[in-house]
Design an enzyme around this catalytic site. Structure first.
Site, PDB file in Angstrom:
ATOM      1  N   HIS A 187       7.659 -34.767   3.459  1.00  9.31           N
ATOM      2  CA  HIS A 187       8.354 -35.312   4.631  1.00  9.31           C
ATOM      3  C   HIS A 187       9.865 -35.163   4.545  1.00  9.31           C
ATOM      4  O   HIS A 187      10.528 -34.918   5.543  1.00  9.31           O
ATOM      5  CB  HIS A 187       7.981 -36.791   4.814  1.00  9.31           C
ATOM      6  CG  HIS A 187       6.693 -36.960   5.550  1.00  9.31           C
ATOM      7  ND1 HIS A 187       5.944 -38.102   5.498  1.00  9.31           N
ATOM      8  CD2 HIS A 187       6.013 -36.107   6.334  1.00  9.31           C
ATOM      9  CE1 HIS A 187       4.866 -37.956   6.235  1.00  9.31           C
ATOM     10  NE2 HIS A 187       4.880 -36.749   6.745  1.00  9.31           N
ATOM     11  N   ARG A 294      -0.586 -12.922   2.313  1.00  2.73           N
ATOM     12  CA  ARG A 294      -0.744 -12.498   0.916  1.00  2.73           C
ATOM     13  C   ARG A 294      -1.601 -13.526   0.189  1.00  2.73           C
ATOM     14  O   ARG A 294      -1.087 -14.492  -0.371  1.00  2.73           O
ATOM     15  CB  ARG A 294       0.625 -12.395   0.233  1.00  2.73           C
ATOM     16  CG  ARG A 294       1.489 -11.249   0.712  1.00  2.73           C
ATOM     17  CD  ARG A 294       2.762 -11.191  -0.122  1.00  2.73           C
ATOM     18  NE  ARG A 294       3.435  -9.919  -0.040  1.00  2.73           N
ATOM     19  CZ  ARG A 294       4.513  -9.683   0.733  1.00  2.73           C
ATOM     20  NH1 ARG A 294       5.025 -10.643   1.470  1.00  2.73           N
ATOM     21  NH2 ARG A 294       5.070  -8.490   0.751  1.00  2.73           N
ATOM     22  N   ARG A 330      -5.047 -10.317   4.040  1.00  2.96           N
ATOM     23  CA  ARG A 330      -5.203  -9.240   3.056  1.00  2.96           C
ATOM     24  C   ARG A 330      -6.049  -9.739   1.895  1.00  2.96           C
ATOM     25  O   ARG A 330      -5.819 -10.832   1.378  1.00  2.96           O
ATOM     26  CB  ARG A 330      -3.827  -8.808   2.543  1.00  2.96           C
ATOM     27  CG  ARG A 330      -3.928  -7.707   1.495  1.00  2.96           C
ATOM     28  CD  ARG A 330      -2.586  -7.170   1.114  1.00  2.96           C
ATOM     29  NE  ARG A 330      -1.833  -8.085   0.272  1.00  2.96           N
ATOM     30  CZ  ARG A 330      -0.588  -7.856  -0.141  1.00  2.96           C
ATOM     31  NH1 ARG A 330       0.036  -6.757   0.243  1.00  2.96           N
ATOM     32  NH2 ARG A 330       0.041  -8.712  -0.898  1.00  2.96           N
ATOM     33  N   ASN A 453       6.876  -1.353   0.463  1.00  7.14           N
ATOM     34  CA  ASN A 453       7.334  -1.793  -0.862  1.00  7.14           C
ATOM     35  C   ASN A 453       6.656  -0.960  -1.949  1.00  7.14           C
ATOM     36  O   ASN A 453       7.301  -0.452  -2.862  1.00  7.14           O
ATOM     37  CB  ASN A 453       7.013  -3.277  -1.092  1.00  7.14           C
ATOM     38  CG  ASN A 453       7.580  -4.163  -0.002  1.00  7.14           C
ATOM     39  OD1 ASN A 453       8.437  -3.739   0.748  1.00  7.14           O
ATOM     40  ND2 ASN A 453       7.090  -5.386   0.106  1.00  7.14           N
ATOM     41  N   ARG A 464       9.203  -0.799  -8.690  1.00 10.22           N
ATOM     42  CA  ARG A 464       9.945  -1.606  -7.718  1.00 10.22           C
ATOM     43  C   ARG A 464      10.629  -2.813  -8.337  1.00 10.22           C
ATOM     44  O   ARG A 464      11.513  -3.415  -7.725  1.00 10.22           O
ATOM     45  CB  ARG A 464       9.038  -2.041  -6.555  1.00 10.22           C
ATOM     46  CG  ARG A 464       7.923  -2.983  -6.941  1.00 10.22           C
ATOM     47  CD  ARG A 464       6.889  -3.076  -5.836  1.00 10.22           C
ATOM     48  NE  ARG A 464       6.958  -4.321  -5.094  1.00 10.22           N
ATOM     49  CZ  ARG A 464       6.029  -4.721  -4.229  1.00 10.22           C
ATOM     50  NH1 ARG A 464       4.998  -3.960  -3.952  1.00 10.22           N
ATOM     51  NH2 ARG A 464       6.141  -5.866  -3.608  1.00 10.22           N
ATOM     52  N   CYS A 501       4.227  -3.890   7.094  1.00  6.03           N
ATOM     53  CA  CYS A 501       4.473  -5.230   6.569  1.00  6.03           C
ATOM     54  C   CYS A 501       5.340  -5.193   5.314  1.00  6.03           C
ATOM     55  O   CYS A 501       5.564  -6.217   4.686  1.00  6.03           O
ATOM     56  CB  CYS A 501       3.168  -5.969   6.317  1.00  6.03           C
ATOM     57  SG  CYS A 501       2.067  -5.094   5.205  1.00  6.03           S
TER      58      CYS A 501
END
Ligand code: PEP
Ligand code: MG
Length: 570
Positions: A187, A294, A330, A453, A464, A501
């Site tokens: 909260h 993901r 995915r 990516n 990467r 994406c």
């Protein structure tokens, strides 16, 4: 620099104020006169209710009814006959003071709530504890912390903030909030967002390092905290703050607008998420779909693999919250840089080329792939769910998965469980093999999503995650750009939608080129959506064709990047 979770966007620069919540010390004192003690409790309940009401109405005038509703919930608890009845009978039965009875009964309630599966019910535990503390403060005559009296430019640091403490904050005085505990859905995080105060939660270890009055910077966009920054860092972040505020104001104009180019080409602007909790942000930034869920994040930070039921609940919640808008889920994409300790996988010499994603899933059909696919299929009865397979390199991988999906669909039909029989099944195109076979894949898959990516790393043979070779990692490399164009062309020829994406989808330099190629869907981090809409709606695709033709003649990453930077004016 301390890393936490971004809970509320923006940059806050100020002085640290440590808030140590004054938890009253509670002893088991005996009460000689139970009636008088119950009377004392009732008076404290009434006083606490008055204070809470005041806080709620102040908050409603500053934020809105929705946020003040959290404190209205506290008010209801303060007059809840079951709760009050239990505290009163505890006082009478045990002949103890009100403080102790409040402690015993409220802690038991909080314990019950925190053991529940539902995140919202767990949140109730924090509410009960908050009420318990305030009630005990009133009983003991302790003045509650008054965040409103803090000087302008204060950055509040606490283990966790209670909703009532956050509600008392004057946004004009508080430059930022940092907590060691909490999550985006606690909260206090919700209120920080409503008050638009930059906030980072779950910044482990920060309280041991900070002292009252330290200079501090809160980067609520990146989830980072800089302690005792240098003058140069302060200047850099002041600039970032100015820019953030300017852009934010301007981008709000794009909420509710269609994502259509000047010549009427409509594209879909979607979001990448890692948990159902992220949907709130997607809706806030007006995302039109989820382009990538993901799911591996559901498998992280835990000791056992999530069950079909747990996964089903997460997928259903996401599908339902998106209210009929597409949700691409995915299947598990672990391995490479994504380690999942609960799977107990052996370390590999070359994890990016090893046992990962669809390869692992097809090898572990019974305990991993089948339960996940069943969960996704069951969730497809609650929204526009799609299945996406990562790291595909061969048609066999796609066909074997399709076959498994068919088997599960048959199973579910026999069980009488609802699912979408026409659920689209697509692939991520993120390996050179999938690019070269894109025409074949396009005949069998229902959609493509380009994962730049990984596609960049596999095409250019550049890890990467490695800093040493990071200057070689560029999605603007002509080999990557030609791959992207080829994928989109194959998709278009076969009549299937093609999305992207990977991070490149939100890059202002890449967007005009992708529009020229005819990309149908752009999926990105939710906070990038409005900027992408602004960029897309400012172009005319017809005018981009000439530019794209010129870019495709260039032969190095440096040249294409320079060209696109100049074109986009970045
Ligand atoms: C990609 O590879 O571009 C992608 C979107 O997937 P991830 O970053 O999760 O590997
Ligand atoms: Mg990938």
């Amino acid at each position: 620099m301390y890393k936490g979770t971004e809970a509320s966007a923006g940059i806050g620069i100020g002085k640290a104020v440590l808030v140590r919540s004054a938890e009253p010390v509670i002893r088991r004192e005996l009460a000689a006169d139970a009636d008088a003690e119950v009377e004392r409790l009732r008076k404290a309940l009434a006083d606490t209710a008055v204070r809470t009401e005041k806080l709620a109405s102040e908050l409603a005038s500053r934020t809105g009814e929705k946020e003040a509703g959290i404190l209205q919930g506290h008010l209801m608890l303060l007059s809840d006959p079951t709760l009050i009845g239990e505290i009163e009978s505890f006082i009478r039965k045990e002949a103890v003071c009100s403080e102790y009875a409040v402690e015993a009964v409220c802690s038991a309630y909080a314990g019950l709530f925190s053991a529940m599966d539902d995140e919202r019910m767990r949140q109730r535990a924090a509410d009960v504890k908050d009420i318990k503390n305030r009630l005990q403060q009133v009983l003991q005559g302790i003045e509650p912390e008054d965040a409103a009296s803090l000087p302008p430019g204060s950055v509040i640091l606490a283990k966790d903030l209670t909703p009532s403490m956050t509600a008392g904050i004057l946004p004009t005085h508080i430059a930022g909030i940092v907590t060691e505990q909490g999550s985006r859905t606690s909260h206090s995080a919700i209120l920080a967002r409503a008050l638009e105060i930059p906030a980072v939660v779950a910044a482990a270890g920060i309280l041991d390092a900070v002292s009252d009055g330290d200079d501090i910077i809160v980067d609520g966009n990146a989830g980072e905290v800089l302690l005792r920054p240098s003058e140069a860092q302060k200047a850099e972040y002041r600039q970032k703050r100015e820019q953030f505020l300017r852009e934010k104001k301007e981008l709000e104009r794009y909420i509710g607008r269609p994502t259509v180019t000047l010549d009427g080409v409509q594209v879909e602007l979607a979001a990448n998420i890692a948990s159902p909790e992220d949907v709130e942000k997607v809706l806030r930034y007006d995302g039109e779909a989820i382009g990538l869920f993901r799911t591996e994040f559901l498998f992280m930070d835990r000791t056992s693999v999530p069950t079909e039921e747990e996964q089903f609940r997460a997928y259903r919640k996401t599908a339902a919250a998106m209210g009929g808008r597409p949700v691409i889920i995915r299947t598990l994409d672990i391995g490479g840089d994504k380690e999942v300790p609960c799977m107990g996988l052996k370390k590999e010499e070359n994890p990016f080329l090893g046992y990962r994603a669809v390869r692992l899933c097809l090898d572990r059909k019974e305990d991993i792939y089948r339960p996940q696919l069943r969960a996704i299929l069951r969730a497809s009865a609650f929204g526009a769910v799609r299945i996406m397979i990562p790291m595909v390199t061969s048609l066999e991988e796609f066909r074997e998965t399709r076959q498994l999906i068919r088997e599960i669909q048959k199973e579910l039909t026999e069980e009488g469980t609802a699912f979408d029989p026409h659920i689209p099944v697509g692939i991520m195109v993120e390996t050179p093999a999938a690019v070269l076979l894109a025409d074949s894949f396009a005949r069998e898959a229902d959609f493509f999503s380009i994962g730049t990516n990984d596609l960049t790393q596999y095409t250019l043979c550049v890890d990467r995650g490695s800093e040493k070779v990071s200057d070689l990692y560029s999605p603007f490399h002509p080999a990557v750009l030609r791959s992207i164009r080829h994928i989109i062309t194959c998709g278009r020829n076969a009549g299937i939608p093609v999305g992207m994406c990977g991070e490149a989808a939100s890059d202002p330099m890449m967007i005009p080129l992708l529009l020229a190629f005819g990309l149908n869907e752009f999926s990105m981090s939710p906070s990038a959506i409005l900027q992408a809409r602004k960029i897309i709606t400012g172009y005319r695709t017809e005018d981009l064709q000439e530019m794209a033709a010129q870019v495709m003649k260039l032969e190095t990453a440096g040249e294409t990047e320079d060209f696109l930077r100049a074109f986009a004016g970045c």
